[in-house]
Design a protein around this motif. Sequence first.
Motif, PDB file in Angstrom:
ATOM      1  N   LEU A 121       0.826  -1.209   0.000  1.00  0.00           N
ATOM      2  CA  LEU A 121       0.000   0.000   0.000  1.00  0.00           C
ATOM      3  C   LEU A 121       0.860   1.259   0.000  1.00  0.00           C
ATOM      4  O   LEU A 121       0.422   2.322  -0.461  1.00  0.00           O
ATOM      5  N   THR A 122       2.067   1.157   0.507  1.00  0.00           N
ATOM      6  CA  THR A 122       3.009   2.281   0.464  1.00  0.00           C
ATOM      7  C   THR A 122       3.719   2.337  -0.877  1.00  0.00           C
ATOM      8  O   THR A 122       3.939   3.414  -1.440  1.00  0.00           O
ATOM      9  N   ALA A 123       4.071   1.162  -1.395  1.00  0.00           N
ATOM     10  CA  ALA A 123       4.853   1.088  -2.635  1.00  0.00           C
ATOM     11  C   ALA A 123       4.086   1.610  -3.838  1.00  0.00           C
ATOM     12  O   ALA A 123       4.673   2.278  -4.702  1.00  0.00           O
ATOM     13  N   VAL A 124       2.798   1.322  -3.928  1.00  0.00           N
ATOM     14  CA  VAL A 124       2.031   1.715  -5.120  1.00  0.00           C
ATOM     15  C   VAL A 124       1.997   3.238  -5.299  1.00  0.00           C
ATOM     16  O   VAL A 124       2.409   3.750  -6.353  1.00  0.00           O
ATOM     17  N   PRO A 125       1.525   4.005  -4.298  1.00  0.00           N
ATOM     18  CA  PRO A 125       1.532   5.456  -4.508  1.00  0.00           C
ATOM     19  C   PRO A 125       2.926   6.043  -4.567  1.00  0.00           C
ATOM     20  O   PRO A 125       3.170   7.008  -5.316  1.00  0.00           O
ATOM     21  N   THR A 126       3.854   5.470  -3.788  1.00  0.00           N
ATOM     22  CA  THR A 126       5.226   5.979  -3.804  1.00  0.00           C
ATOM     23  C   THR A 126       5.852   5.838  -5.186  1.00  0.00           C
ATOM     24  O   THR A 126       6.438   6.779  -5.728  1.00  0.00           O
ATOM     25  N   THR A 127       5.714   4.660  -5.759  1.00  0.00           N
ATOM     26  CA  THR A 127       6.293   4.407  -7.081  1.00  0.00           C
ATOM     27  C   THR A 127       5.630   5.249  -8.164  1.00  0.00           C
ATOM     28  O   THR A 127       6.303   5.867  -8.998  1.00  0.00           O
ATOM     29  N   LEU A 128       4.321   5.280  -8.146  1.00  0.00           N
ATOM     30  CA  LEU A 128       3.584   6.010  -9.176  1.00  0.00           C
ATOM     31  C   LEU A 128       3.861   7.514  -9.097  1.00  0.00           C
ATOM     32  O   LEU A 128       4.164   8.160 -10.114  1.00  0.00           O
ATOM     33  N   LEU A 129       3.779   8.082  -7.895  1.00  0.00           N
ATOM     34  CA  LEU A 129       3.995   9.518  -7.733  1.00  0.00           C
ATOM     35  C   LEU A 129       5.445   9.904  -8.023  1.00  0.00           C
ATOM     36  O   LEU A 129       5.715  10.964  -8.599  1.00  0.00           O
ATOM     37  N   THR A 130       6.377   9.041  -7.623  1.00  0.00           N
ATOM     38  CA  THR A 130       7.791   9.317  -7.901  1.00  0.00           C
ATOM     39  C   THR A 130       8.063   9.303  -9.399  1.00  0.00           C
ATOM     40  O   THR A 130       8.785  10.160  -9.915  1.00  0.00           O
TER      41      THR A 130
END
Length: 253
Positions: A121-130
Motif C-alpha cells: 500500500l506504500t509502494a504503489v503510490p510511492t512508485t507512481l507519484l515518484t
Amino acid sequence: MFANAPTAVVRAELTKIRTVRSTTVPLLIALALSIGTGVLNGASARSAIDRHSPALRPDFNPLDAGFVGVQFGQLALIAFAVLLICTEYSSGMIRTSLAATPDRGLFYLSKIIATTTVALLTAVPTTLLTFLASQKALGPHGIGLTHPEAPRAITCACLYLTLISLFSLGVATTVRSTPLTLSLLLTHVLALTPAANAIPALHPAARYLPDHAGTEAMKATPSLPPTTALLILTTWTTASLLTGYLTLRTRDT
C-alpha cells in the motif's frame, strides 16, 4: 472462534503498525524521500541534457530516471520492516505478543501479512507519484504512463519494494537487533552491491544479489529478464523469511 483467530492476529499487527510512531514514520519518509529525490534527479538530468553536459550518462534513459527516487525510498521501507519486529524484542513486548499468540507460526505469518499489506500500500503510490514527479521534472525529455515499458517498470518497482521489505523482515527476525540489522542491510544496499557493480570481475555475481536483481527488473534495458530478476529476489526473500521463522521457533524469547 478458531476460524477467526488468524484474522484477529493480523488485525492486531496492523493496529500496532498504525499506532506505533516508530513504524509509521518510515512509511512517510519513504514517500517523501522517493518523490524528493526523483524530482531532484529529474531536474538535474534535464539541465544536463539542455546544456549538452558531458556529465550526463551516455546510456541515460528517462524511464530509468523515474525510479532513482524509489531506490532511495527503499531505505525507509527497510527500516520499517526491521522496526516492526526488532522493537518488540528491544522493548520486551515480544513476550506479551507470544503470550497472546502462542502459535509462533501464526504470529510470524501475521507479521508477514501485515508487512506485505502495508509495504504494498506504500509502494504503489510511492512508485507512481515518484515516476510522475520525475518525468515532470524532466520536462520535454520525460515520458508518460503511456510509454510501452512504463506499466511493466512501475509494477516491478512496486513488487521490488514489497519483496525487499519482506526480505528485511526475515533478516530482522533472525538477528533481533535494530542497530545490527540496519547496519547489515544498509551496508549491503549502500556499499556491497555498488562495490560489486563497480568491479568488472564481480558483475556476474552482482546480478544475483537481491537488491540488484530487484532494481534490474524495473530498468528500461535490464541485464536479466524482469521475471528472472524478480524470481531471484523472491528466492532470497523466501530464504530470509524461512530462516527468520526457524529462529523464532527454536529460540527462547
